[in-house]
Design a protein around this motif. Structure first.
Motif, PDB file in Angstrom:
ATOM      1  N   ALA A 235     -69.297 -65.174 -45.619  1.00  0.00           N
ATOM      2  CA  ALA A 235     -70.445 -64.917 -44.751  1.00  0.00           C
ATOM      3  C   ALA A 235     -71.337 -63.808 -45.285  1.00  0.00           C
ATOM      4  N   LEU A 236     -70.772 -62.922 -46.124  1.00  0.00           N
ATOM      5  CA  LEU A 236     -71.514 -61.758 -46.588  1.00  0.00           C
ATOM      6  C   LEU A 236     -71.802 -61.798 -48.094  1.00  0.00           C
ATOM      7  N   LYS A 237     -71.752 -62.988 -48.686  1.00  0.00           N
ATOM      8  CA  LYS A 237     -72.006 -63.095 -50.127  1.00  0.00           C
ATOM      9  C   LYS A 237     -73.332 -62.476 -50.559  1.00  0.00           C
ATOM     10  N   PRO A 238     -74.458 -62.735 -49.869  1.00  0.00           N
ATOM     11  CA  PRO A 238     -75.709 -62.103 -50.311  1.00  0.00           C
ATOM     12  C   PRO A 238     -75.650 -60.577 -50.266  1.00  0.00           C
ATOM     13  N   LEU A 239     -74.995 -60.044 -49.262  1.00  0.00           N
ATOM     14  CA  LEU A 239     -74.868 -58.596 -49.155  1.00  0.00           C
ATOM     15  C   LEU A 239     -73.994 -58.046 -50.277  1.00  0.00           C
ATOM     16  N   LEU A 240     -72.898 -58.725 -50.581  1.00  0.00           N
ATOM     17  CA  LEU A 240     -72.029 -58.276 -51.659  1.00  0.00           C
ATOM     18  C   LEU A 240     -72.747 -58.328 -53.010  1.00  0.00           C
ATOM     19  N   ALA A 241     -73.509 -59.386 -53.230  1.00  0.00           N
ATOM     20  CA  ALA A 241     -74.264 -59.490 -54.478  1.00  0.00           C
ATOM     21  C   ALA A 241     -75.277 -58.359 -54.578  1.00  0.00           C
ATOM     22  N   TRP A 242     -75.912 -58.032 -53.461  1.00  0.00           N
ATOM     23  CA  TRP A 242     -76.868 -56.917 -53.464  1.00  0.00           C
ATOM     24  C   TRP A 242     -76.149 -55.597 -53.771  1.00  0.00           C
ATOM     25  N   CYS A 243     -74.971 -55.413 -53.191  1.00  0.00           N
ATOM     26  CA  CYS A 243     -74.195 -54.199 -53.466  1.00  0.00           C
ATOM     27  C   CYS A 243     -73.909 -54.052 -54.951  1.00  0.00           C
ATOM     28  N   VAL A 244     -73.514 -55.145 -55.589  1.00  0.00           N
ATOM     29  CA  VAL A 244     -73.217 -55.093 -57.017  1.00  0.00           C
ATOM     30  C   VAL A 244     -74.478 -54.772 -57.815  1.00  0.00           C
ATOM     31  N   ALA A 245     -75.571 -55.457 -57.497  1.00  0.00           N
ATOM     32  CA  ALA A 245     -76.817 -55.253 -58.242  1.00  0.00           C
ATOM     33  C   ALA A 245     -77.349 -53.835 -58.080  1.00  0.00           C
ATOM     34  N   ASN A 246     -77.048 -53.214 -56.943  1.00  0.00           N
ATOM     35  CA  ASN A 246     -77.579 -51.877 -56.674  1.00  0.00           C
ATOM     36  C   ASN A 246     -76.520 -50.781 -56.729  1.00  0.00           C
ATOM     37  N   ARG A 247     -75.335 -51.155 -57.238  1.00  0.00           N
ATOM     38  CA  ARG A 247     -74.251 -50.190 -57.433  1.00  0.00           C
ATOM     39  C   ARG A 247     -73.881 -49.452 -56.153  1.00  0.00           C
ATOM     40  N   VAL A 248     -73.773 -50.218 -55.096  1.00  0.00           N
ATOM     41  CA  VAL A 248     -73.275 -49.706 -53.821  1.00  0.00           C
ATOM     42  C   VAL A 248     -71.838 -50.193 -53.668  1.00  0.00           C
ATOM     43  N   GLY A 249     -70.929 -49.289 -53.383  1.00  0.00           N
ATOM     44  CA  GLY A 249     -69.515 -49.637 -53.353  1.00  0.00           C
ATOM     45  C   GLY A 249     -69.120 -50.476 -52.153  1.00  0.00           C
ATOM     46  N   TYR A 250     -68.203 -51.425 -52.382  1.00  0.00           N
ATOM     47  CA  TYR A 250     -67.603 -52.158 -51.274  1.00  0.00           C
ATOM     48  C   TYR A 250     -66.115 -52.335 -51.564  1.00  0.00           C
ATOM     49  N   ARG A 251     -65.346 -52.558 -50.495  1.00  0.00           N
ATOM     50  CA  ARG A 251     -63.911 -52.797 -50.637  1.00  0.00           C
ATOM     51  C   ARG A 251     -63.472 -53.910 -49.690  1.00  0.00           C
ATOM     52  N   VAL A 252     -62.669 -54.796 -50.212  1.00  0.00           N
ATOM     53  CA  VAL A 252     -62.014 -55.807 -49.393  1.00  0.00           C
ATOM     54  C   VAL A 252     -60.696 -55.206 -48.924  1.00  0.00           C
ATOM     55  N   VAL A 253     -60.520 -55.105 -47.604  1.00  0.00           N
ATOM     56  CA  VAL A 253     -59.387 -54.371 -47.041  1.00  0.00           C
ATOM     57  C   VAL A 253     -58.696 -55.211 -45.968  1.00  0.00           C
ATOM     58  N   GLU A 254     -57.599 -54.700 -45.494  1.00  0.00           N
ATOM     59  CA  GLU A 254     -56.847 -55.370 -44.439  1.00  0.00           C
ATOM     60  C   GLU A 254     -57.462 -55.098 -43.065  1.00  0.00           C
ATOM     61  N   GLU A 255     -57.139 -55.955 -42.116  1.00  0.00           N
ATOM     62  CA  GLU A 255     -57.625 -55.800 -40.748  1.00  0.00           C
ATOM     63  C   GLU A 255     -57.252 -54.440 -40.174  1.00  0.00           C
ATOM     64  N   ALA A 256     -56.036 -54.000 -40.441  1.00  0.00           N
ATOM     65  CA  ALA A 256     -55.578 -52.726 -39.895  1.00  0.00           C
ATOM     66  C   ALA A 256     -56.411 -51.564 -40.419  1.00  0.00           C
ATOM     67  N   ASP A 257     -56.862 -51.655 -41.672  1.00  0.00           N
ATOM     68  CA  ASP A 257     -57.709 -50.603 -42.229  1.00  0.00           C
ATOM     69  C   ASP A 257     -59.042 -50.541 -41.493  1.00  0.00           C
ATOM     70  N   LEU A 258     -59.605 -51.697 -41.193  1.00  0.00           N
ATOM     71  CA  LEU A 258     -60.875 -51.716 -40.464  1.00  0.00           C
ATOM     72  C   LEU A 258     -60.709 -51.170 -39.049  1.00  0.00           C
ATOM     73  N   ASN A 259     -59.566 -51.453 -38.427  1.00  0.00           N
ATOM     74  CA  ASN A 259     -59.308 -50.895 -37.097  1.00  0.00           C
ATOM     75  C   ASN A 259     -59.394 -49.375 -37.130  1.00  0.00           C
ATOM     76  N   LYS A 260     -58.851 -48.778 -38.185  1.00  0.00           N
ATOM     77  CA  LYS A 260     -58.884 -47.320 -38.309  1.00  0.00           C
ATOM     78  C   LYS A 260     -60.287 -46.828 -38.627  1.00  0.00           C
ATOM     79  N   LEU A 261     -60.960 -47.508 -39.538  1.00  0.00           N
ATOM     80  CA  LEU A 261     -62.304 -47.080 -39.930  1.00  0.00           C
ATOM     81  C   LEU A 261     -63.274 -47.141 -38.755  1.00  0.00           C
ATOM     82  N   ALA A 262     -63.197 -48.210 -37.989  1.00  0.00           N
ATOM     83  CA  ALA A 262     -64.118 -48.388 -36.869  1.00  0.00           C
ATOM     84  C   ALA A 262     -63.634 -47.687 -35.601  1.00  0.00           C
ATOM     85  N   ALA A 263     -62.389 -47.232 -35.607  1.00  0.00           N
ATOM     86  CA  ALA A 263     -61.771 -46.693 -34.389  1.00  0.00           C
ATOM     87  C   ALA A 263     -61.868 -47.707 -33.259  1.00  0.00           C
TER      88      ALA A 263
END
Length: 282
Positions: A75-103
């Motif tokens: 669903a986020l392929k265009p955003l990921l491609a933009w991140c790569v082209a513009n050297r913005v970091g992204y990480r593929v993580v587990e659901e539990a990690d997102l629970n912590k990040l988003a609180a």
């Protein structure tokens, strides 16, 4: 061949899974360019699919870091491609990690650290406002992020020109508000309007009428003649509209009901008020 890992920003955060992203052919890992750190308070952590997509559509340059689950990669392929082209970091993580990040467990598979959009001054907002009908909201004491998000969503739906914040208002966009707004946070500007006396005078000079919204005692909203340029002045959750502030407005409005409940909450009331103004313009 698809890449074998997500783009690593070499920043602190949850464990990077470093696994292939299926069907993410356009995404190629790169080392991120160094970025100046944001000052405290300049960044906000958004979560929710529509909130992040709206940010990407409106202000991609504000994106600082992206975290997502493997399931969200397609669903986020265009955003990921933009991140790569513009050297913005992204990480593929587990659901539990997102629970912590988003609180929160209501992150919908994606979290983003982004630069806040600074609020406009009242003068700058008015200078950029087109001539003709316009609707704005003055939020006097609204503080609940879910109510704020719901107000943003309704405001975006009905084309509200701005949310006006009084002097010393602590209200600011949060991740929870942005998720509830479903993309509306990027569509409606926030305006630091200053003290009510000066702001109301400035708004009147620009052709706006000011309508205090009361639980009871105001004119029937559905029978009232609403001005083409209007600011609804919304009261706080629980306490409602400040009566002294209401006296400084040009008209007072109430939403009639059956009386089976005391009142609508501020977000629901806002949606009704906005719809009524929009019906006058149809």
């Amino acid at each position: 061949m698809p890449p074998r890992r997500g783009h690593d920003a070499r920043a602190t955060g949850p464990r990077d899974r470093r696994e292939a992203a299926p069907h993410a052919d356009a995404v190629t890992p790169r080392d991120p360019a160094p970025r100046a750190p944001a000052r405290r308070g300049e960044e906000v952590r958004l979560h929710g699919l529509n909130a992040v997509r709206a940010l990407f559509q409106a202000r991609p340059e504000a994106l600082r870091k992206l975290y997502l689950t493997q399931a969200r990669v397609p669903a986020l392929k265009p955003l990921l491609a933009w991140c790569v082209a513009n050297r913005v970091g992204y990480r593929v993580v587990e659901e539990a990690d997102l629970n912590k990040l988003a609180a929160s467990a209501h992150h919908e598979g994606v979290v983003a650290d982004v630069l806040r959009r600074p609020p406009l001054t009242l003068e700058a907002w008015l200078a950029a406002l087109p001539a003709g009908p316009a609707l704005a909201l003055w939020l006097d004491g609204v503080g609940n992020p879910h109510n704020f998000g719901a107000i943003l969503r309704s405001a975006a739906h009905f084309g509200v020109a701005g949310l006006l914040l009084p002097q010393d208002s602590p209200l600011a966009l949060s991740g929870a508000a942005a998720r509830v707004a479903e993309g509306g946070a990027e569509a409606v500007p926030l305006v630091q309007a200053g003290d009510s006396a000066s702001a109301f005078a400035t708004l009147r000079a620009a052709g706006f009428g000011l309508a205090a919204t009361l639980v009871e005692g105001g004119d029937n909203l559905f029978a009232a003649k609403l001005p083409q340029r209007l600011v609804y002045v919304m009261g706080a959750e629980g306490e409602g509209m400040d009566r002294n502030l209401a006296k400084t407005c040009d008209l007072t409005l109430s939403i009639p009901g059956t009386g089976r409940v005391e009142s609508l909450n501020v977000a629901s009331a806002t949606a009704v008020l906005l719809a009524q103004w929009a019906s006058h313009r149809a």
